[in-house]
Design an enzyme around this catalytic site. Structure first.
Site, short mmCIF file in Angstrom:
data_model
loop_
_atom_site.label_atom_id
_atom_site.label_comp_id
_atom_site.label_asym_id
_atom_site.label_seq_id
_atom_site.Cartn_x
_atom_site.Cartn_y
_atom_site.Cartn_z
N HIS A 121 10.67 -23.96 8.94
CA HIS A 121 9.65 -24.66 9.73
C HIS A 121 8.24 -24.53 9.16
CE1 HIS A 121 12.08 -24.95 13.73
NE2 HIS A 121 12.86 -25.10 12.67
N GLY A 172 -1.80 -5.56 8.31
CA GLY A 172 -2.94 -5.61 7.40
C GLY A 172 -2.66 -6.50 6.20
N MET A 173 -1.43 -6.39 5.70
CA MET A 173 -1.05 -7.23 4.55
C MET A 173 -1.01 -8.71 4.93
SD MET A 173 -0.68 -5.91 1.62
CE MET A 173 -0.16 -4.50 0.63
N ASP A 178 0.86 -1.17 0.00
CA ASP A 178 0.00 0.00 0.00
C ASP A 178 0.91 1.23 0.00
OD1 ASP A 178 0.90 0.28 2.61
OD2 ASP A 178 -1.09 0.17 3.54
N HIS A 179 0.32 2.41 0.18
CA HIS A 179 1.10 3.66 0.17
C HIS A 179 2.18 3.65 1.26
CE1 HIS A 179 -2.26 3.98 2.92
NE2 HIS A 179 -1.59 4.89 3.60
N ARG A 189 9.11 -33.40 10.13
CA ARG A 189 8.03 -33.16 11.10
C ARG A 189 7.29 -31.86 10.81
NH1 ARG A 189 12.71 -31.42 13.26
NH2 ARG A 189 12.74 -29.57 14.60
N HIS A 190 7.99 -30.93 10.17
CA HIS A 190 7.35 -29.64 9.87
C HIS A 190 6.29 -29.81 8.77
CE1 HIS A 190 10.27 -27.85 12.45
NE2 HIS A 190 11.28 -28.29 11.70
N CYS A 230 3.15 -3.16 4.06
CA CYS A 230 2.33 -1.99 4.39
C CYS A 230 3.03 -1.25 5.53
CB CYS A 230 0.89 -2.41 4.71
SG CYS A 230 0.68 -3.52 6.13
N GLY A 231 2.32 -0.42 6.25
CA GLY A 231 2.97 0.34 7.32
C GLY A 231 3.51 -0.55 8.41
N THR A 232 2.67 -1.46 8.89
CA THR A 232 3.06 -2.38 9.96
C THR A 232 3.34 -3.80 9.46
OG1 THR A 232 0.76 -2.98 10.32
CG2 THR A 232 1.62 -1.15 11.65
N GLY A 233 2.82 -4.12 8.29
CA GLY A 233 2.86 -5.50 7.77
C GLY A 233 1.66 -6.30 8.24
C1 RB5 Z 1 -1.98 2.67 6.60
O1 RB5 Z 1 -2.08 3.85 7.30
C2 RB5 Z 1 -1.75 1.51 7.54
O2 RB5 Z 1 -2.88 1.32 8.35
C3 RB5 Z 1 -1.42 0.24 6.78
O3 RB5 Z 1 -0.31 0.47 5.98
C4 RB5 Z 1 -1.08 -0.97 7.63
O4 RB5 Z 1 -0.11 -0.66 8.58
C5 RB5 Z 1 -2.20 -1.71 8.21
O5 RB5 Z 1 -2.05 -2.78 8.81
#
Ligand code: RB5
Length: 145
Positions: free
Chosen positions: A98, A70-71, A8-9, A132-133, A65-68
């Site tokens: 694993h 949401g993705m 995303d952005h 096993r994995h 994404c910003g935190t990873g």
């Molecule tokens: C966008 O602002 C942010 O919410 C998105 O990139 C992500 O971090 C969501 O999990």
């Protein structure tokens, strides 16, 4: 390998850095977008990238994404996807050995480009250990089916 990549952005700048690593390793990049830093919704890119892996158009996927978070949530909704959210080198290696993770998620707001590139390198070059994995992954696949 063919590597699907999506962001995303908030992951757009890091995506460019990861594309360089994928190409340096001799892999083909299949970029599903986004194409600039204008605000978009992560699911619109995470799901298509994961679908490319699930349907065989790509061997693996990387989503940012910003935190990873949401993705990774989005990618893991696609049947057959084992998406790992990774921000360190130990789990980059362990999730290939694993979990046989087929999609890697990272957050641009969490780590810098240098460590993210190293994580991508380790994740792309580490093999699944099987044994096993494999049995453990099969239990997840059975539930999914
Ligand atoms: C966008 O602002 C942010 O919410 C998105 O990139 C992500 O971090 C969501 O999990």
């Amino acid at each position: 390998m063919k590597i699907a990549i999506g962001s995303d952005h908030a992951g757009y700048a890091l995506k460019g850095e990861i594309v360089k690593v994928i190409e340096e390793l001799g892999h083909e990049v299949k970029d599903v977008g986004c194409d600039c830093a204008d605000s978009v919704d992560y699911a619109d890119y995470g799901i298509p990238a994961a679908e490319m892996v699930a349907n065989g158009e790509a061997d693996r996927g990387i989503v940012i994404c910003g935190t990873g978070i949401g993705m990774s949530i989005s990618a893991n909704k696609v049947k057959g996807i084992r998406c790992a959210l990774v921000h360190d080198l130990f789990t980059a290696k362990a999730t290939r050995e694993h979990n046989d993770s087929n999609v890697l998620a990272m957050g641009e707001r969490i780590i810098g480009p240098g460590i993210a590139q190293e994580i991508a390198k380790v994740w792309l070059t580490t093999e699944f250990e099987g044994g096993r994995h494999a049995r453990r992954i099969e239990k997840i696949s059975d539930y999914e089916a």
